[in-house]
Design an enzyme around this catalytic site. Sequence first.
Site, PDB file in Angstrom:
ATOM      1  N   SER A   1     -37.776  14.334  82.790  1.00  0.00           N
ATOM      2  CA  SER A   1     -37.599  15.522  81.872  1.00  0.00           C
ATOM      3  C   SER A   1     -38.702  16.508  82.064  1.00  0.00           C
ATOM      4  O   SER A   1     -38.921  17.202  80.901  1.00  0.00           O
ATOM      5  CB  SER A   1     -37.302  15.004  80.539  1.00  0.00           C
ATOM      6  OG  SER A   1     -36.169  14.300  80.301  1.00  0.00           O
TER       7      SER A   1
ATOM      8  N   GLU B   1     -42.508   7.035  86.333  1.00  0.00           N
ATOM      9  CA  GLU B   1     -41.287   7.545  85.565  1.00  0.00           C
ATOM     10  C   GLU B   1     -40.945   6.589  84.471  1.00  0.00           C
ATOM     11  O   GLU B   1     -40.163   5.748  84.651  1.00  0.00           O
ATOM     12  CB  GLU B   1     -40.273   8.053  86.557  1.00  0.00           C
ATOM     13  CG  GLU B   1     -40.321   8.709  87.607  1.00  0.00           C
ATOM     14  CD  GLU B   1     -39.228   9.758  88.083  1.00  0.00           C
ATOM     15  OE1 GLU B   1     -39.227  10.622  88.025  1.00  0.00           O
ATOM     16  OE2 GLU B   1     -38.262   8.768  88.592  1.00  0.00           O
TER      17      GLU B   1
ATOM     18  N   LYS C   1     -30.831  14.023  93.204  1.00  0.00           N
ATOM     19  CA  LYS C   1     -29.784  12.734  92.846  1.00  0.00           C
ATOM     20  C   LYS C   1     -28.448  13.160  93.547  1.00  0.00           C
ATOM     21  O   LYS C   1     -28.345  13.577  94.622  1.00  0.00           O
ATOM     22  CB  LYS C   1     -29.669  12.751  91.169  1.00  0.00           C
ATOM     23  CG  LYS C   1     -31.174  12.573  90.427  1.00  0.00           C
ATOM     24  CD  LYS C   1     -31.047  12.188  89.195  1.00  0.00           C
ATOM     25  CE  LYS C   1     -32.569  11.984  88.686  1.00  0.00           C
ATOM     26  NZ  LYS C   1     -32.669  11.443  87.347  1.00  0.00           N
TER      27      LYS C   1
ATOM     28  N   GLY D   1     -33.855  12.112  82.258  1.00  0.00           N
ATOM     29  CA  GLY D   1     -32.611  12.733  81.905  1.00  0.00           C
ATOM     30  C   GLY D   1     -32.180  12.650  80.710  1.00  0.00           C
ATOM     31  O   GLY D   1     -31.130  13.210  80.417  1.00  0.00           O
TER      32      GLY D   1
ATOM     33  N   ASN E   1     -36.070  16.152  92.868  1.00  0.00           N
ATOM     34  CA  ASN E   1     -34.815  14.916  92.891  1.00  0.00           C
ATOM     35  C   ASN E   1     -33.541  15.146  92.595  1.00  0.00           C
ATOM     36  O   ASN E   1     -33.305  15.320  91.638  1.00  0.00           O
ATOM     37  CB  ASN E   1     -35.236  13.559  92.317  1.00  0.00           C
ATOM     38  CG  ASN E   1     -34.317  12.327  92.523  1.00  0.00           C
ATOM     39  OD1 ASN E   1     -33.409  12.646  93.367  1.00  0.00           O
ATOM     40  ND2 ASN E   1     -34.694  11.550  91.545  1.00  0.00           N
TER      41      ASN E   1
ATOM     42  N   GLU F   1     -32.998   4.572  88.566  1.00  0.00           N
ATOM     43  CA  GLU F   1     -31.411   4.599  88.684  1.00  0.00           C
ATOM     44  C   GLU F   1     -31.247   3.577  89.932  1.00  0.00           C
ATOM     45  O   GLU F   1     -29.826   2.885  89.598  1.00  0.00           O
ATOM     46  CB  GLU F   1     -30.940   6.112  89.081  1.00  0.00           C
ATOM     47  CG  GLU F   1     -30.916   6.751  87.806  1.00  0.00           C
ATOM     48  CD  GLU F   1     -31.192   8.384  87.893  1.00  0.00           C
ATOM     49  OE1 GLU F   1     -30.790   8.732  89.151  1.00  0.00           O
ATOM     50  OE2 GLU F   1     -31.626   8.942  86.931  1.00  0.00           O
TER      51      GLU F   1
ATOM     52  N   HIS G   1     -36.543   4.242  92.687  1.00  0.00           N
ATOM     53  CA  HIS G   1     -36.254   5.242  91.527  1.00  0.00           C
ATOM     54  C   HIS G   1     -35.403   4.040  90.644  1.00  0.00           C
ATOM     55  O   HIS G   1     -34.704   3.391  91.017  1.00  0.00           O
ATOM     56  CB  HIS G   1     -35.010   6.255  92.004  1.00  0.00           C
ATOM     57  CG  HIS G   1     -34.864   7.130  90.820  1.00  0.00           C
ATOM     58  ND1 HIS G   1     -34.204   7.097  89.905  1.00  0.00           N
ATOM     59  CD2 HIS G   1     -35.446   8.364  90.415  1.00  0.00           C
ATOM     60  CE1 HIS G   1     -34.112   7.936  88.984  1.00  0.00           C
ATOM     61  NE2 HIS G   1     -35.226   8.943  89.346  1.00  0.00           N
TER      62      HIS G   1
HETATM   63  P1  PGA Z   1     -35.348  14.150  85.203  1.00  0.00           P
HETATM   64  O1  PGA Z   1     -35.211  13.152  86.579  1.00  0.00           O
HETATM   65  O2  PGA Z   1     -36.284  15.216  85.533  1.00  0.00           O
HETATM   66  O3  PGA Z   1     -33.698  14.865  85.143  1.00  0.00           O
HETATM   67  O4  PGA Z   1     -35.584  13.501  83.913  1.00  0.00           O
HETATM   68  C1  PGA Z   1     -36.412  12.751  86.888  1.00  0.00           C
HETATM   69  C2  PGA Z   1     -36.179  11.708  87.992  1.00  0.00           C
HETATM   70  O5  PGA Z   1     -35.245  10.917  87.685  1.00  0.00           O
HETATM   71  O6  PGA Z   1     -36.824  11.699  88.975  1.00  0.00           O
END
Ligand code: PGA
Length: 255
Positions: free
Chosen positions: A216, A170, A15, A176, A13, A100, A98
């Site tokens: 992460s 998630e 982003k 993140g 992803n 976010e 997601h």
């Molecule tokens: P990350 O993000 O691996 O940077 O924690 C995962 C995601 O948001 O899908």
Amino acid sequence: MNKQLRKAVIAGNWKMNKTPTETAGLIGQLKSAVQNPGCEVVICTPFTSLPCAVDATKGSCLHVGAENVHFEASGAFTGEISAPMLTDLGVEYVIVGHSERRQYFAETDQTVNKRTLAALAAGLKVIVCVGESLGQREEGVTEELVRLQVKIALQGVTAEALKNVIIAYEPVWAIGTGRTATADQAQEVCAAIRRVVGELYGQPAADGLTVQYGGSMNAGNAAELLSKPDVDGGLIGGASLKADAFAAIVEAAGR
Ligand code: PGA
């Protein structure tokens, strides 16, 4: 069921990262780093990078996805992108719900459901994201919350269409942050997701469902997370922007 019979899927992803020009560069690196993977490999890029990504991945093992999609096919929705627009480009996957999007763009379980239905109707494969916040985990409601998110996201999805659904667990507190769920925590919730899908669609459908962990995940922790019986893949943010790290995760999934 033997998890080897399920499709392992590692999805990046990206982003809001990479211009179309930069996309071509990273895909070039990924194509050399990821060859003959033992799992399905997907890269989800910003809308502006999709034409370039579809073009650059042709003939390779990389599949392309979008990071969001609107639930109407067309109309007065300034700034939005519909599912038929994505399939027309040759995009195969889309991430829906997601955290976010839920946090910053007022996405709700109901709109996640509408987007999921629209994407499936257009022929896309959908990665539906669910997960709890730190506060919710501390309150001990993780499993109830995730069950609810899954149930609402899948309302109206037929058993046939479910074959094109992946659910990504998630935990919001792990995204993140560098703070990964332990492999046991990931396993516990991924198993709960499979259980609720079993209640809704029956055991064979649940056994065939790909459930990813995201938050992460990196080259160092992927193998342990992916060794768990109900963790069939990963949704990777930060580490998907580095070809070597992403390739190492793909390798861990293919073992
Ligand atoms: P990350 O993000 O691996 O940077 O924690 C995962 C995601 O948001 O899908």
